[in-house]
Design a protein around this motif. Structure first.
Motif, PDB file in Angstrom:
ATOM      1  N   SER A 174       0.818  -1.210   0.000  1.00 21.22           N
ATOM      2  CA  SER A 174       0.000   0.000   0.000  1.00 21.22           C
ATOM      3  C   SER A 174       0.854   1.264   0.000  1.00 21.22           C
ATOM      4  N   CYS A 224      -4.285   7.197   1.043  1.00 18.25           N
ATOM      5  CA  CYS A 224      -4.452   5.875   1.648  1.00 18.25           C
ATOM      6  C   CYS A 224      -5.116   6.014   3.015  1.00 18.25           C
ATOM      7  N   TYR A 283      -7.304   4.941  -1.821  1.00 17.99           N
ATOM      8  CA  TYR A 283      -7.256   3.531  -1.441  1.00 17.99           C
ATOM      9  C   TYR A 283      -7.809   3.468  -0.019  1.00 17.99           C
ATOM     10  N   GLU A 336      -9.170   0.883   3.171  1.00 17.56           N
ATOM     11  CA  GLU A 336      -9.344  -0.435   3.786  1.00 17.56           C
ATOM     12  C   GLU A 336     -10.583  -0.418   4.664  1.00 17.56           C
TER      13      GLU A 336
END
Length: 437
Positions: A91, A101, A186, A188
């Motif tokens: 990542s 991120c 990005y 998670e």
């Protein structure tokens, strides 16, 4: 708003079986309306496998793109950041190449955030803390539904927001709705479900009629064991009555249904957002779980039910449903993400991008291993071969024996080919198999 490179969401369930294989196996249907809808517009990898059957080592592997033996991480107590730096996580390549991120829930190991010194290297935003389901306050009303870990359910809907998945979903929805930066993101999203203790709002337990659960007929005649497997991977529910099993599977199913509900909330927010047409969603779990087969209700083994994981890729540019039977690995996550981000592949990574298979290519001859220290299991074609550290093996035909009840032995015509593939594959992944003297 980003209009060029794809946004990417990696969505992780915890201890989840490949739920699309379990819809009707225990007579009482598994209720997952949102995940079923997701599958109908995504690519499902029907033969996806973890590289370690334990949470921490598996997550260390697929979030770094390295094998358990490359990392030396085999148990939850092993710290991946003692083997590699935070900057070695794939990542970080996204962050270094212009991605924003964002963390949110358990994708790396542990339900708490990474330590700040690691977090600030990997992510662009702040740490996020969600309450663990094991730490629901003592004064919250809980009904006991029985079975594995007592199956608590909270009857008052005002308590729903205390659950980890509710908090994780709220955080993800806010991120999706508020994100308005120029760079791609990005994100998670880690869920607690269906990890034990399987606590849920009571209505998710009540979705299932516990009396309807039935064990598959194939289980009635027992299963083959080896001395090594009996000693090192022993059954843990052989003395439990069938009623306990029924309640335990109900608890597990209810936890999956609880996760499905919050997954649906997030996907609804994504589809309604300005990011809907430009966001790849990858859904997976760290490993599977035994739900009673071979008298086990646990993880950590090398058989199909723990090695196998859900692995689904949603690309809004191609929403026709697709099923891929080729064996694939969780170590493929990083290469796949980087491919969708139009970035170079990882160095020193044995994983492969699955984007070509989403687009129709095939790779049926691949061999995918799962390791527990120096024990290894591989899937090749229709077969699963388990090879233990002492040199003994088990060989199963998954097409005819999905639950791995009958060991076909080394005399089977397909055994030698699969064994040779296991030895070669293990060596490439960092385990050099030495035959016993």
């Amino acid at each position: 708003m980003n209009t060029g490179r794809k946004n990417i969401i990696v969505f992780s369930f915890d201890d989840s079986v490949p739920f699309y294989k379990y819809k009707d196996v225990f007579n009482e249907p598994l209720v997952l309306p949102n995940l079923e809808k997701f599958c109908q517009e995504s690519t499902i990898f029907q033969s996806a496998y973890c590289q370690s059957p334990i949470c921490g080592p598996s997550r260390a592997s697929f979030m770094s793109g390295r094998t358990p033996h490359q990392l030396g991480v085999f148990e939850n107590k092993d710290d991946v950041f003692e083997s590699i730096s935070a900057a070695d996580m794939w990542s970080c390549q996204l962050k270094q190449n212009g991605y924003f991120c964002s963390s949110g829930g358990k994708v790396h190991h542990y339900y708490r955030p990474l330590r700040r010194r690691y977090h600030r290297v990997i992510y662009s935003d702040e740490q996020k803390r969600f309450r663990s389901d094991m730490n629901l306050p003592d004064d919250v009303e809980k009904d006991k539904f029985g079975g594995h870990r007592r199956g608590f359910g909270t009857p008052d809907e005002k308590d729903d927001a205390m659950y980890y998945d509710h908090q994780s979903a709220d955080s993800a929805i806010k991120f999706i709705e508020d994100y308005d930066r120029s760079e791609p993101f990005y994100r998670e999203i880690g869920f607690y479900s269906p990890h034990g203790p399987h606590y849920t709002p009571a209505r998710f337990k009540e979705m299932y009629n516990v009396r309807n659960f039935k064990k598959p007929e194939e289980w009635e005649n027992g299963f083959d064991e080896t001395p090594y497997s009996k000693l090192n991977y022993p059954p843990n529910i052989a003395d439990k009555p069938e009623k306990w099993w029924k309640m335990s599977v109900r608890n597990y199913f209810s936890a999956l249904s609880h996760g499905d509900y919050h997954f649906g909330r997030i996907m609804e927010a994504l589809k309604a957002s300005k990011h809907a047409e430009n966001t790849i969603v990858i859904l997976l779990s760290d490993h599977g779980f035994h739900l009673g087969n071979r008298d086990n209700f646990k993880k950590t083994t090398l058989w199909e039910q723990v090695a196998g994981v859900p692995f689904i890729i949603y690309d809004p540019a191609q929403t026709s449903p697709r099923e891929v039977q080729d064996p694939v690995a969780l170590i493929d996550v990083g290469p796949t993400v980087l491919d969708y981000a139009d970035l170079p592949p990882l160095d020193n990574c044995l994983g492969r991008s699955l984007r070509p298979q989403v687009q129709g290519q095939t790779n049926p001859d691949r061999v995918v291993p799962t390791f527990h220290h120096n024990d290894v299991s591989v899937r090749k074609g229709d077969f699963r071969l388990v090879r233990y550290e002492d040199g003994t093996t088990e060989f199963y035909d998954l097409k005819d024996d999905y639950w791995q009840l009958r060991n076909l032995g080394s005399e089977h015509p397909a055994y030698a080919d699969v064994y040779s593939a296991l030895v070669a594959c293990s060596k490439s992944y960092g385990l050099d198999i030495q035959e016993p003297q």
